[in-house]
Motif scaffolding. Structure first.
Motif, PDB file in Angstrom:
ATOM      1  N   LEU A 143       0.568  -1.172  -0.177  1.00  0.00           N
ATOM      2  CA  LEU A 143      -0.033  -0.391   0.172  1.00  0.00           C
ATOM      3  C   LEU A 143       0.686   0.941  -0.276  1.00  0.00           C
ATOM      4  CD1 LEU A 143      -2.634  -1.386   2.900  1.00  0.00           C
ATOM      5  CD2 LEU A 143      -2.560  -1.400   0.729  1.00  0.00           C
ATOM      6  N   PRO A 144       0.084   2.363  -1.088  1.00  0.00           N
ATOM      7  CA  PRO A 144       0.774   3.422  -0.948  1.00  0.00           C
ATOM      8  C   PRO A 144       0.981   4.254   0.321  1.00  0.00           C
ATOM      9  CG  PRO A 144      -0.251   3.451  -2.292  1.00  0.00           C
ATOM     10  CD  PRO A 144      -0.196   2.355  -2.304  1.00  0.00           C
ATOM     11  N   ALA A 170      -5.678   1.100  -2.989  1.00  0.00           N
ATOM     12  CA  ALA A 170      -5.087   0.073  -4.810  1.00  0.00           C
ATOM     13  C   ALA A 170      -3.859  -0.368  -3.292  1.00  0.00           C
ATOM     14  CB  ALA A 170      -4.568   1.352  -5.286  1.00  0.00           C
ATOM     15  N   SER A 171      -3.831  -1.394  -4.032  1.00  0.00           N
ATOM     16  CA  SER A 171      -2.096  -1.606  -3.827  1.00  0.00           C
ATOM     17  C   SER A 171      -1.625  -2.106  -5.190  1.00  0.00           C
ATOM     18  CB  SER A 171      -2.175  -3.259  -3.184  1.00  0.00           C
ATOM     19  OG  SER A 171      -3.023  -4.310  -3.918  1.00  0.00           O
ATOM     20  N   TYR A 172      -0.033  -2.065  -4.973  1.00  0.00           N
ATOM     21  CA  TYR A 172       0.724  -2.411  -6.121  1.00  0.00           C
ATOM     22  C   TYR A 172       1.603  -3.952  -5.219  1.00  0.00           C
ATOM     23  CZ  TYR A 172       0.434   2.649  -6.334  1.00  0.00           C
ATOM     24  OH  TYR A 172       0.062   3.703  -7.030  1.00  0.00           O
ATOM     25  N   GLN A 173       1.488  -4.936  -6.841  1.00  0.00           N
ATOM     26  CA  GLN A 173       1.855  -6.110  -6.470  1.00  0.00           C
ATOM     27  C   GLN A 173       3.752  -6.386  -6.831  1.00  0.00           C
ATOM     28  OE1 GLN A 173      -0.395  -8.449  -6.053  1.00  0.00           O
ATOM     29  NE2 GLN A 173      -1.187  -6.314  -5.928  1.00  0.00           N
TER      30      GLN A 173
END
Length: 197
Positions: A172-173, A183-186
């Motif tokens: 998570l940013p 939104a999350s980043y993989q």
């Protein structure tokens, strides 16, 4: 039968309570102002208790349609000043009760009005094996027979933990404590490049 002769028979599911006052919780007494709105129908016992006895016996029969062995059980209580609670004759929770409990016992400590109107939770899950033909019996304890107020307001809650699955794992940013995640980043970002300032 006089109260002093009842012992703990009144906590059993098959006890004959037909001659008792039929009321809804909460129950108690109030000589000034504060608890009246928390009393259920016939729950104001001021005339029956004030100056007579510091204790009140309350029996709450209930039925269960489905008993889940993994359920967590919580007794929630609003009380002034103390109590001892029994589930089908087995003691499951207490607060401010004397060691040698009698039919006319008073609480050994005060639960001040601001605390009394807030629910206090007692985990009684370890006593779920006593469920069956059910009655929740409560020995309510006032500070004394001349104490100006008393409150006994119970709730019994059951919660069955559900098996959950995690969504996609990511980074998570921005942190979101107490809220839904955004939104999350993989995966990982590329290796950082360091430079002199």
């Amino acid at each position: 039968m006089p109260l002093e002769e009842l012992g703990l028979t009144w906590t059993q599911p098959n006890f004959d309570d037909r001659r008792w006052i039929d009321a809804r919780t909460g129950v108690g007494l109030e000589r000034s102002r504060g608890y009246e709105s928390l009393f259920g129908k016939n729950g104001n016992l001021t005339r029956a208790m004030y100056g007579i006895n510091a204790s009140v016996y309350v029996r709450l029969p209930f039925s269960l349609t489905d008993l889940n062995a993994s359920a967590k059980w919580t007794l929630r209580m609003k009380f002034d000043d103390g109590f001892v609670t029994y589930l089908n004759g087995h003691q499951v929770a207490q607060a401010n009760a004397p060691r040698n409990l009698r039919f006319n016992s008073g609480a050994v400590a005060d639960n001040p009005d601001p605390s009394a109107i807030l629910f206090k939770d007692f985990d009684i899950s370890q006593h779920a094996n006593h469920l069956g033909n059910n009655v929740l019996a409560i020995h309510g304890l006032n500070g004394g027979s001349a104490s100006s107020d008393l409150l006994i307001l119970p709730e019994l809650h059951s919660f069955t933990p559900q098996e959950t699955t995690l969504g996609t794992v990511g980074y998570l940013p921005e942190p979101t404590p107490g809220e839904l995640n955004g939104a999350s980043y993989q995966g990982f970002l590329r290796k950082p490049c360091l430079s002199r300032c």
